[in-house]
Write an enzyme that holds these catalytic residues in place. Structure first.
Site, short mmCIF file in Angstrom:
data_model
loop_
_atom_site.label_atom_id
_atom_site.label_comp_id
_atom_site.label_asym_id
_atom_site.label_seq_id
_atom_site.Cartn_x
_atom_site.Cartn_y
_atom_site.Cartn_z
N ASN A 140 28.50 10.01 1.77
CA ASN A 140 28.76 10.04 3.21
C ASN A 140 27.64 9.24 3.87
OD1 ASN A 140 29.15 10.62 5.89
ND2 ASN A 140 28.64 12.81 5.72
N LYS B 248 27.35 8.34 6.83
CA LYS B 248 27.10 8.72 8.23
C LYS B 248 26.98 7.46 9.09
CE LYS B 248 25.17 13.02 6.59
NZ LYS B 248 24.31 14.15 6.80
N HIS C 238 33.08 17.96 9.26
CA HIS C 238 31.66 17.90 8.90
C HIS C 238 30.86 18.65 9.97
CE1 HIS C 238 27.65 16.48 8.07
NE2 HIS C 238 28.09 16.12 6.87
N GLU D 10 28.15 18.09 11.37
CA GLU D 10 27.62 17.26 12.46
C GLU D 10 28.69 17.03 13.51
OE1 GLU D 10 26.08 14.10 10.01
OE2 GLU D 10 24.56 15.48 9.25
N GLU E 87 29.10 22.91 2.47
CA GLU E 87 27.83 22.30 2.88
C GLU E 87 27.06 23.26 3.78
OE1 GLU E 87 27.90 17.75 2.73
OE2 GLU E 87 28.88 18.32 4.59
N GLY F 78 20.41 17.30 4.99
CA GLY F 78 19.38 16.40 5.50
C GLY F 78 18.00 17.03 5.60
N SER G 252 21.54 17.95 0.68
CA SER G 252 20.35 17.50 -0.04
C SER G 252 20.56 17.38 -1.55
CB SER G 252 19.15 18.39 0.27
OG SER G 252 18.84 18.31 1.65
P1 PGA Z 1 22.51 15.12 2.83
O1 PGA Z 1 23.89 15.14 3.68
O2 PGA Z 1 22.90 14.82 1.41
O3 PGA Z 1 21.69 14.04 3.46
O4 PGA Z 1 21.92 16.48 2.97
C1 PGA Z 1 25.05 15.70 3.16
C2 PGA Z 1 26.15 15.63 4.17
O5 PGA Z 1 25.88 15.78 5.38
O6 PGA Z 1 27.32 15.41 3.82
#
Ligand code: PGA
Length: 265
Positions: A25, A27, A110, A112, A182, A188, A227
């Site tokens: 992803n 982003k 997601h 976010e 998640e 993140g 992560s």
């Molecule tokens: P990350 O993000 O691997 O940077 O923690 C995962 C995600 O948001 O899909």
């Protein structure tokens, strides 16, 4: 949602034939030239293993990247789309527009998007439905906040997020979908769920799906995200109910991303 798996479900787990899916992803990252460079590097250095590899890129790069991955094993996904086919929705793109670019997956829900762009359970369900109608595989992202985990609400939160979609499309629709667990506190932050923590949730989630349809639950790919990186992927992916990963930060480095992919094979 029950936290523990009961007898008959354990039997099913032993007979599953789920392939692992490693999904990047990106982003809102990468200029056009960076995106081309990153995808080219992935395509050029990919050593195929018995797992699927997907990159979910910013929509503005879909045309470039779809040309670049044609005839490779890399699959293409989008990070968001509107559920309506067309109309007065300034700034949005529709799922059927994505279908013109060999996009085969769509991230929906997601955290976010839920937290910053008001994607509530109803909108997520509509996006999930639109993806299916256009032949895309939706990846339903679900997860709890740290506060919810501390209050022991994890499974309730996940259940509510899944139920909204099941209500919209029916349980059988999950034959053509994936789920990504998640935990928001792990995204993140560098703070990954331990393999045991993740497995416990994945197992409970699968048990919840099995209560509605055992076959769907057996075949459902449940990815872990938060992560995941080249150092921790192997242990996470070795868990019996973790069927892949949704990877943010580490998907922006071709070598790290492909290491995770190798760990899945
Ligand atoms: P990350 O993000 O691997 O940077 O923690 C995962 C995600 O948001 O899909």
């Amino acid at each position: 949602m029950r936290p523990f798996v009961r007898g008959p479900i354990l039997l099913i787990l032993m007979n599953h034939s789920r392939t692992q899916l490693i999904a990047g992803n990106w982003k809102m990252n990468c200029s056009r030239s960076e995106a081309i460079q990153l995808a080219s590097h992935v395509v050029a250095t990919l050593k195929p293993v018995d797992a699927q590899l997907l990159i979910c890129v910013p929509s503005i790069h879909l045309a470039d990247i779809s040309r670049l991955i044609a005839n490779s094993r890399v699959l293409l996904g989008a990070q968001n789309a509107h559920w309506q086919e067309k109309g007065a929705y300034t700034g949005e793109i529709s799922v059927n527009m994505l279908a013109d670019y060999q996009v085969s997956y769509l991230l929906v829900g997601h955290s976010e998007r839920r937290q910053m762009f008001a994607d509530d359970n109803k909108k997520v369900a509509l996006k999930f439905e639109a993806a299916l109608k256009n032949g895309l595989t939706p990846i339903l992202c679900i997860g709890e906040t740290l506060e919810q985990r501390q209050q022991n609400l994890t499974l309730n939160v996940l259940q509510v997020q899944c139920e909204a979609v099941v209500k919209q499309v029916g349980i059988k629709a999950f034959a053509n979908a994936c789920v990504a667990y998640e935990p928001i506190w792990a995204i993140g932050t560098g703070q990954t769920a331990t393999p045991e923590q993740a497995q416990q949730v994945h197992q409970a989630l699968r048990a919840w799906f099995a209560e509605q349809d055992e076959e769907i639950a057996t075949n459902l790919q449940i990815l872990y995200g938060g992560s995941m990186n080249a150092g921790n992927a192997e242990e996470l992916l070795a868990q019996p109910d973790i069927d892949g990963g949704l990877i943010g930060g580490a998907s922006l480095k071709a070598d790290a991303f492909l290491k995770i992919y190798s760990a899945a094979g």
